[in-house]
Design an enzyme around this catalytic site. Structure first.
Site, PDB file in Angstrom:
ATOM      1  N   CYS A  29       0.810  -1.228   0.000  1.00  0.00           N
ATOM      2  CA  CYS A  29       0.000   0.000   0.000  1.00  0.00           C
ATOM      3  C   CYS A  29       0.839   1.272   0.000  1.00  0.00           C
ATOM      4  O   CYS A  29       0.465   2.269  -0.624  1.00  0.00           O
ATOM      5  CB  CYS A  29      -0.992   0.004   1.157  1.00  0.00           C
ATOM      6  SG  CYS A  29      -0.255  -0.103   2.796  1.00  0.00           S
TER       7      CYS A  29
ATOM      8  N   ASP B 141      -7.830   5.356  -1.560  1.00  0.00           N
ATOM      9  CA  ASP B 141      -7.461   4.165  -0.800  1.00  0.00           C
ATOM     10  C   ASP B 141      -6.879   3.099  -1.732  1.00  0.00           C
ATOM     11  O   ASP B 141      -7.576   2.617  -2.627  1.00  0.00           O
ATOM     12  CB  ASP B 141      -8.709   3.632  -0.092  1.00  0.00           C
ATOM     13  CG  ASP B 141      -8.413   2.474   0.833  1.00  0.00           C
ATOM     14  OD1 ASP B 141      -7.250   2.044   0.909  1.00  0.00           O
ATOM     15  OD2 ASP B 141      -9.356   1.986   1.490  1.00  0.00           O
TER      16      ASP B 141
ATOM     17  N   HIS C 210      -6.183   0.045  -0.995  1.00  0.00           N
ATOM     18  CA  HIS C 210      -6.467  -1.302  -0.508  1.00  0.00           C
ATOM     19  C   HIS C 210      -7.636  -1.952  -1.240  1.00  0.00           C
ATOM     20  O   HIS C 210      -8.585  -2.461  -0.631  1.00  0.00           O
ATOM     21  CB  HIS C 210      -6.724  -1.268   1.002  1.00  0.00           C
ATOM     22  CG  HIS C 210      -5.594  -0.693   1.782  1.00  0.00           C
ATOM     23  ND1 HIS C 210      -5.530   0.642   2.115  1.00  0.00           N
ATOM     24  CD2 HIS C 210      -4.465  -1.263   2.269  1.00  0.00           C
ATOM     25  CE1 HIS C 210      -4.409   0.865   2.790  1.00  0.00           C
ATOM     26  NE2 HIS C 210      -3.751  -0.268   2.893  1.00  0.00           N
TER      27      HIS C 210
END
Length: 400
Positions: free
Chosen positions: A131, A305, A307
């Protein structure tokens, strides 16, 4: 027995647990990488932008239009959707494991089990460990996008140029800014290996090295070596070409603004960092994870994000271009935000300096900022600063 669409149920659960935020601060302006969207839904947006070839800054206003069902201005959402969003990928060319990584304590249990059961020949996905690399890629890609197409670019135009830029971040070893290249440099020079969580410092060093490897006259990178200090003499050496012309330079400030959370004394300066016209966002800044922060609204910061695991591009040849459907996976209108008090203090802050006049403007804004400064500008490096190397990378790895 009919197959069950697990992905559909996962999306429903994610929506219930993480609903899209509403504009519950109607009197506060909204910022996205240096552009201000006013609190009223029909009004003006302002931007400090390069108004001439010499880089002189002037303020420009553009009328905004309607708001959507969550009361966010459509122009703001168009801006968010036009930012490049790089996420986890799967089924890419394997990243080889180092031979001595069987019991690497820096690897989370989930990643270790996955590497043994599913990726025994090498990592074919960065889910659970990539990430920070993805956030760093997003920061670099958006800096390059601004240089290529300008800050006012929105999706729907210059699609060919956008696809060519994104292909430089494709998930195969030949792409100059692929996760393969990040991991290779991290293993050779940063003591970071496949399956390990990269910190902001290692990510900054990888970005600097990979950009330098391209030998481009269009971009250079200045990193602060784990301090908040920027030296004018060092910056001038990096940003100036042999013939004296200024080369656009990405400044990466790796910093830690507290112990467990961002110290309140830094809140104003951190928010202002995303309001500067030179801002290209912040990578990191989320406990046990990393996000790419692009905007501010009151005490909340908007982020993209990483993820979310998506299939890697099928176009592995370096000469291929991405399809329209593949390009779509690098964009989202979905808003996410976090209160500044909940941010992790370890982060990588980026600014793109496009000209000497831009440098002067940025320096003036930094020096006149509110609160405790998160960047210190000094004339020259006269001291031998030896920052503790581990400090900036002490963010717990994501285990998912």
């Amino acid at each position: 027995m009919n197959s069950v669409d697990i992905g559909r149920y996962k999306r429903i659960i994610n929506y219930l647990w993480d609903p899209e935020p509403r504009n519950d601060l109607p009197d506060e302006p909204i910022w996205c990488l240096g552009i201000r969207y006013p609190p009223n839904h029909r009004g003006w947006k302002t931007q400090d932008q390069d108004g001439s070839a010499q880089g002189q800054y002037e303020q420009k206003t553009i009328p905004t239009e309607k708001a959507n069902e969550h009361q966010w201005p459509e122009e703001f959402l168009d801006d968010v959707e036009s930012r490049i969003w790089i996420t986890y990928r799967s089924n890419f060319t394997p990243i080889p494991k180092p031979p001595n990584q069987e019991a690497n304590p820096a690897m989370t249990l989930t990643v270790h089990l996955r590497s043994q059961l599913m990726d025994s020949q090498g990592f074919t996905s960065d889910t659970g460990w990539g990430c920070m690399i993805r956030s760093g890629q997003s920061l670099l890609a958006n800096a390059m996008l601004i240089l290529l197409l300008g800050r006012d670019w929105r999706r729907g135009t210059e699609a060919g140029k956008e696809a060519q830029l994104l292909h430089q971040f494709a998930d195969h070893p030949e792409a100059p800014f692929s996760i393969h290249r990040f991991v290779q440099h991290g293993a050779e020079f940063c003591n970071k290996y496949p399956g390990e969580w990269f910190g902001p410092s290692a990510t900054a060093r990888c970005i600097q090295a990979l950009v330098a490897q391209q030998g481009s006259s269009e971009l250079r990178v200045y990193i602060t070596d784990d301090t908040a200090d920027i030296y004018e003499d060092k910056f001038a050496r990096i940003a100036q070409a042999e013939h004296g012309d200024f080369i656009p330079t990405l400044i990466l400030v790796g910093t830690r603004l507290g112990i467990d959370h961002v110290t309140p004394a830094y809140w104003d300066a951190l928010k202002e960092a995303l309001q500067l016209p030179q801002s290209v966002g912040i990578a990191g800044g989320r406990p046990s994870a990393s996000h790419y922060f692009i905007g501010v609204h009151g005490q909340y910061l908007f982020y993209l994000d990483p993820h979310h695991t998506r299939p890697a591009s099928l176009h592995q040849d370096v000469n291929d271009t991405l399809t329209h459907e593949e390009v779509n996976t690098y964009h989202t209108r979905r808003l996410r935000r976090i209160h500044i008090k909940d941010m992790d203090p370890s982060m990588l802050i980026g600014f793109i300096i496009r000209s000497r006049e831009d440098w002067t403007d940025w320096k003036t804004r930094i020096l006149s900022g509110r609160g405790n400064s998160i960047v210190h500008i000094l004339s020259e490096d006269t001291a031998n600063h030896q920052a503790r190397k581990e400090a900036i990378d002490e963010v717990e790895a994501l285990d998912d």
